[in-house]
Design a protein around this motif. Structure first.
Motif, PDB file in Angstrom:
ATOM      1  N   ASN A  76       0.873  -1.229   0.004  1.00  0.00           N
ATOM      2  CA  ASN A  76      -0.072   0.107  -0.104  1.00  0.00           C
ATOM      3  C   ASN A  76       0.934   1.229   0.067  1.00  0.00           C
ATOM      4  OD1 ASN A  76      -2.586  -1.476   0.212  1.00  0.00           O
ATOM      5  ND2 ASN A  76      -2.044  -1.882   2.425  1.00  0.00           N
ATOM      6  N   TYR A  77       1.907   1.336  -0.842  1.00  0.00           N
ATOM      7  CA  TYR A  77       2.791   2.391  -0.739  1.00  0.00           C
ATOM      8  C   TYR A  77       2.584   3.085  -2.358  1.00  0.00           C
ATOM      9  CZ  TYR A  77       7.102   4.894  -0.138  1.00  0.00           C
ATOM     10  OH  TYR A  77       7.973   6.070  -0.054  1.00  0.00           O
ATOM     11  N   PHE A  78       2.612   2.658  -3.214  1.00  0.00           N
ATOM     12  CA  PHE A  78       2.500   3.352  -4.664  1.00  0.00           C
ATOM     13  C   PHE A  78       0.917   3.603  -5.030  1.00  0.00           C
ATOM     14  CE2 PHE A  78       6.661   1.692  -5.403  1.00  0.00           C
ATOM     15  CZ  PHE A  78       7.373   2.786  -5.315  1.00  0.00           C
ATOM     16  N   VAL A  79       0.194   4.189  -4.038  1.00  0.00           N
ATOM     17  CA  VAL A  79      -1.314   4.301  -4.211  1.00  0.00           C
ATOM     18  C   VAL A  79      -1.569   5.688  -4.993  1.00  0.00           C
ATOM     19  CG1 VAL A  79      -1.842   3.001  -2.036  1.00  0.00           C
ATOM     20  CG2 VAL A  79      -1.323   5.577  -1.827  1.00  0.00           C
ATOM     21  N   GLY A  80      -0.512   6.366  -5.293  1.00  0.00           N
ATOM     22  CA  GLY A  80      -0.676   7.662  -6.180  1.00  0.00           C
ATOM     23  C   GLY A  80       0.596   7.878  -6.897  1.00  0.00           C
ATOM     24  N   ASN A  81       0.621   8.671  -7.765  1.00  0.00           N
ATOM     25  CA  ASN A  81       1.853   9.019  -8.732  1.00  0.00           C
ATOM     26  C   ASN A  81       2.906   9.405  -7.730  1.00  0.00           C
ATOM     27  OD1 ASN A  81       1.085   8.573 -11.713  1.00  0.00           O
ATOM     28  ND2 ASN A  81      -0.467   9.863 -10.999  1.00  0.00           N
ATOM     29  N   LEU A  82       4.300   9.162  -7.942  1.00  0.00           N
ATOM     30  CA  LEU A  82       5.172   9.616  -7.037  1.00  0.00           C
ATOM     31  C   LEU A  82       6.107  10.246  -8.007  1.00  0.00           C
ATOM     32  CD1 LEU A  82       7.262   7.941  -4.257  1.00  0.00           C
ATOM     33  CD2 LEU A  82       8.230   9.378  -5.794  1.00  0.00           C
ATOM     34  N   VAL A  83       6.094  11.818  -7.829  1.00  0.00           N
ATOM     35  CA  VAL A  83       7.111  12.407  -8.687  1.00  0.00           C
ATOM     36  C   VAL A  83       8.234  13.110  -8.148  1.00  0.00           C
ATOM     37  CG1 VAL A  83       7.083  14.353 -10.313  1.00  0.00           C
ATOM     38  CG2 VAL A  83       5.065  12.976 -10.060  1.00  0.00           C
ATOM     39  N   GLN A  84       9.308  12.436  -8.356  1.00  0.00           N
ATOM     40  CA  GLN A  84      10.597  13.112  -7.815  1.00  0.00           C
ATOM     41  C   GLN A  84      11.570  13.334  -9.013  1.00  0.00           C
ATOM     42  OE1 GLN A  84      14.088  11.288  -4.984  1.00  0.00           O
ATOM     43  NE2 GLN A  84      12.014  11.286  -3.939  1.00  0.00           N
ATOM     44  N   THR A  85      11.740  14.415  -9.344  1.00  0.00           N
ATOM     45  CA  THR A  85      12.542  14.850 -10.352  1.00  0.00           C
ATOM     46  C   THR A  85      13.892  14.133 -10.689  1.00  0.00           C
ATOM     47  OG1 THR A  85      11.489  17.116 -10.387  1.00  0.00           O
ATOM     48  CG2 THR A  85      13.339  16.620 -11.975  1.00  0.00           C
ATOM     49  N   PRO A  86      14.289  13.479 -11.835  1.00  0.00           N
ATOM     50  CA  PRO A  86      13.621  13.580 -13.189  1.00  0.00           C
ATOM     51  C   PRO A  86      12.434  12.239 -13.286  1.00  0.00           C
ATOM     52  CG  PRO A  86      15.453  12.417 -13.265  1.00  0.00           C
ATOM     53  CD  PRO A  86      15.682  12.806 -11.804  1.00  0.00           C
ATOM     54  N   PHE A  87      12.145  11.650 -11.959  1.00  0.00           N
ATOM     55  CA  PHE A  87      11.601  10.348 -12.112  1.00  0.00           C
ATOM     56  C   PHE A  87      10.021  10.627 -11.870  1.00  0.00           C
ATOM     57  CE2 PHE A  87      15.682   9.355 -10.406  1.00  0.00           C
ATOM     58  CZ  PHE A  87      16.083   8.197 -11.132  1.00  0.00           C
ATOM     59  N   HIS A  88       9.318   9.750 -12.810  1.00  0.00           N
ATOM     60  CA  HIS A  88       7.726   9.937 -12.434  1.00  0.00           C
ATOM     61  C   HIS A  88       7.399   8.432 -12.436  1.00  0.00           C
ATOM     62  CE1 HIS A  88       6.568  13.966 -13.834  1.00  0.00           C
ATOM     63  NE2 HIS A  88       8.054  14.166 -13.757  1.00  0.00           N
ATOM     64  N   LEU A  89       6.742   8.049 -11.246  1.00  0.00           N
ATOM     65  CA  LEU A  89       6.484   6.691 -11.008  1.00  0.00           C
ATOM     66  C   LEU A  89       4.909   6.746 -10.756  1.00  0.00           C
ATOM     67  CD1 LEU A  89       9.311   6.663 -10.040  1.00  0.00           C
ATOM     68  CD2 LEU A  89       8.818   5.105  -7.861  1.00  0.00           C
ATOM     69  N   PRO A  90       4.344   5.502 -11.623  1.00  0.00           N
ATOM     70  CA  PRO A  90       2.736   5.508 -11.673  1.00  0.00           C
ATOM     71  C   PRO A  90       2.306   4.941 -10.416  1.00  0.00           C
ATOM     72  CG  PRO A  90       3.781   3.960 -12.962  1.00  0.00           C
ATOM     73  CD  PRO A  90       4.808   4.603 -12.485  1.00  0.00           C
ATOM     74  N   VAL A  91       0.770   4.925 -10.542  1.00  0.00           N
ATOM     75  CA  VAL A  91       0.166   4.039  -9.257  1.00  0.00           C
ATOM     76  C   VAL A  91       0.416   2.616  -9.599  1.00  0.00           C
ATOM     77  CG1 VAL A  91      -2.008   3.228  -8.336  1.00  0.00           C
ATOM     78  CG2 VAL A  91      -1.506   5.660  -9.111  1.00  0.00           C
ATOM     79  N   ASN A  92       0.763   1.839  -8.657  1.00  0.00           N
ATOM     80  CA  ASN A  92       1.169   0.407  -8.761  1.00  0.00           C
ATOM     81  C   ASN A  92       2.333   0.173  -9.364  1.00  0.00           C
ATOM     82  OD1 ASN A  92      -0.898  -0.926  -7.187  1.00  0.00           O
ATOM     83  ND2 ASN A  92      -2.300  -0.772  -9.446  1.00  0.00           N
ATOM     84  N   ALA A  93       3.491   1.251  -9.067  1.00  0.00           N
ATOM     85  CA  ALA A  93       4.904   1.219  -9.640  1.00  0.00           C
ATOM     86  C   ALA A  93       5.674  -0.209  -9.375  1.00  0.00           C
ATOM     87  CB  ALA A  93       5.768   2.530  -9.198  1.00  0.00           C
ATOM     88  N   GLY A  94       5.424  -0.769  -8.318  1.00  0.00           N
ATOM     89  CA  GLY A  94       6.175  -1.822  -7.805  1.00  0.00           C
ATOM     90  C   GLY A  94       5.684  -3.071  -8.651  1.00  0.00           C
ATOM     91  N   VAL A  95       6.568  -3.870  -9.297  1.00  0.00           N
ATOM     92  CA  VAL A  95       6.234  -5.021  -9.948  1.00  0.00           C
ATOM     93  C   VAL A  95       6.972  -6.387  -9.666  1.00  0.00           C
ATOM     94  CG1 VAL A  95       4.917  -3.850 -11.994  1.00  0.00           C
ATOM     95  CG2 VAL A  95       7.534  -4.224 -11.764  1.00  0.00           C
ATOM     96  N   TYR A  96       6.669  -7.544  -9.852  1.00  0.00           N
ATOM     97  CA  TYR A  96       7.451  -8.722  -9.808  1.00  0.00           C
ATOM     98  C   TYR A  96       7.042  -9.851 -10.752  1.00  0.00           C
ATOM     99  CZ  TYR A  96       3.182 -10.718  -7.689  1.00  0.00           C
ATOM    100  OH  TYR A  96       1.827 -11.391  -7.576  1.00  0.00           O
ATOM    101  N   ARG A  97       7.884 -10.865 -10.648  1.00  0.00           N
ATOM    102  CA  ARG A  97       7.637 -12.061 -11.482  1.00  0.00           C
ATOM    103  C   ARG A  97       8.364 -13.141 -10.866  1.00  0.00           C
ATOM    104  NH1 ARG A  97       8.340 -12.846 -17.864  1.00  0.00           N
ATOM    105  NH2 ARG A  97       7.502 -15.344 -17.802  1.00  0.00           N
ATOM    106  N   TYR A  98       7.860 -14.243 -10.429  1.00  0.00           N
ATOM    107  CA  TYR A  98       8.070 -15.558  -9.876  1.00  0.00           C
ATOM    108  C   TYR A  98       8.989 -16.148 -10.955  1.00  0.00           C
ATOM    109  CZ  TYR A  98       6.210 -14.911  -5.254  1.00  0.00           C
ATOM    110  OH  TYR A  98       5.857 -14.308  -3.963  1.00  0.00           O
ATOM    111  N   GLY A  99      10.140 -16.565 -10.578  1.00  0.00           N
ATOM    112  CA  GLY A  99      11.062 -17.359 -11.442  1.00  0.00           C
ATOM    113  C   GLY A  99      12.036 -16.301 -12.233  1.00  0.00           C
ATOM    114  N   GLY A 100      11.861 -14.844 -12.020  1.00  0.00           N
ATOM    115  CA  GLY A 100      12.669 -14.276 -12.871  1.00  0.00           C
ATOM    116  C   GLY A 100      12.142 -13.942 -14.315  1.00  0.00           C
ATOM    117  N   GLY A 101      12.815 -12.975 -14.826  1.00  0.00           N
ATOM    118  CA  GLY A 101      12.276 -12.308 -16.055  1.00  0.00           C
ATOM    119  C   GLY A 101      11.558 -11.153 -15.828  1.00  0.00           C
TER     120      GLY A 101
END
Length: 276
Positions: A232-257
């Protein structure tokens, strides 16, 4: 002896008694950064802190978006606070903040102006995305022991290169592999890194050129889970110049890739480094 005792007593009576320090709470804003451009009609994550010297005792924080005419109070337990705004008017938006203790309300100690729907691009040198703890969302060392790729979706607002990444470790402290992906899953860079405890800065042997407004995913692969996560961290856009992170910016994939899945707006503590 009697005269000595009287003298000592008089010294005690006239010695100044240290006064208790008056409360002087101060509020801070960590994200968004000053003069950043933020999207119109999209949730904006504001993250801040508050301190009261050695006295502590911060209870909550007020913020205002109309130059102090109206104030909204948010909890600041652990001297951290956050709120999600919904900017709906294009142009400059100024956020003011002040902190409270049980006995006093401090003055306005921070003013942060962003540009809603704007394209302001201030001068910049090398920048590392700084992600701050938010006590409303506890950070844990996840006991998951499966191999997994943990990443962060981001765009940048100017031409440059991604030159490295900082990751915050969980219980697994062995070797990892840092990677950068295009939005369609093309692998742009892969670099092995040795084991480390808690935090690790991995500098890329070959920087990865990035284009403004194009999404990239910066990730690391851990063969044995043991990662740090904040739900429940990326519940809004996080804007820290020069980065713009969208809602649900954190992603994962089991097994890698290429990581594309998200869970409860989680933050996996992946912090890219940018050079203009």
């Amino acid at each position: 002896m009697r005269r000595l005792a009287v003298l000592l007593l008089s010294l005690v009576l006239v010695s100044p008694v240290p006064a208790l320090a008056a409360d002087s709470p101060m509020a801070m804003i960590f994200s968004p950064t000053e003069e950043a451009s933020v999207p119109l009609n999209e949730p904006l994550l504001v993250i801040g802190g508050a301190v009261n010297g050695e006295s502590g005792g911060i209870t909550d924080v007020d913020f205002s978006t109309d130059n102090g005419t109206n104030w909204t109070t948010v909890d600041a337990h652990g001297e951290r606070w956050s709120v999600v705004l919904q900017p709906s008017v294009p142009g400059p938006l100024t956020i003011l903040a002040r902190a409270h203790t049980a006995s006093t309300t401090g003055p306005v100690t921070v003013s942060r102006t962003v540009h809603v729907g704007g394209t302001t691009v201030p001068a910049l040198t090398d920048e590392t995305l700084l992600i701050f703890h938010d006590t409303d969302s506890p950070t844990i060392n996840d006991p998951d022991a499966e191999a997994v790729e943990l990443g962060l979706r981001t765009t940048v607002d100017r031409p440059g290169s991604l030159t490295g990444v900082v990751i915050r470790r969980g219980d697994y402290t062995g070797p990892v592999t840092a990677r950068v992906w295009s939005s369609d899953g093309t692998l742009l860079m892969s670099q092995d890194a040795p084991g480390a405890a808690y935090g690790q800065r991995i500098m890329f042997t070959t920087p990865v050129p990035v284009v403004p407004g194009t999404e990239y995913v910066v990730s690391y692969y851990t063969p044995s889970g043991g990662y740090k996560v904040t739900e429940n961290y990326f519940v809004g856009n996080l804007v820290q110049t020069p980065f713009h992170l969208p809602v649900n910016a954190g992603v994962y994939r089991y097994g890698g890739g290429f990581p594309t899945e998200s869970w409860s707006a989680s933050n996996y503590w992946v912090q890219p480094i940018f050079r203009p």
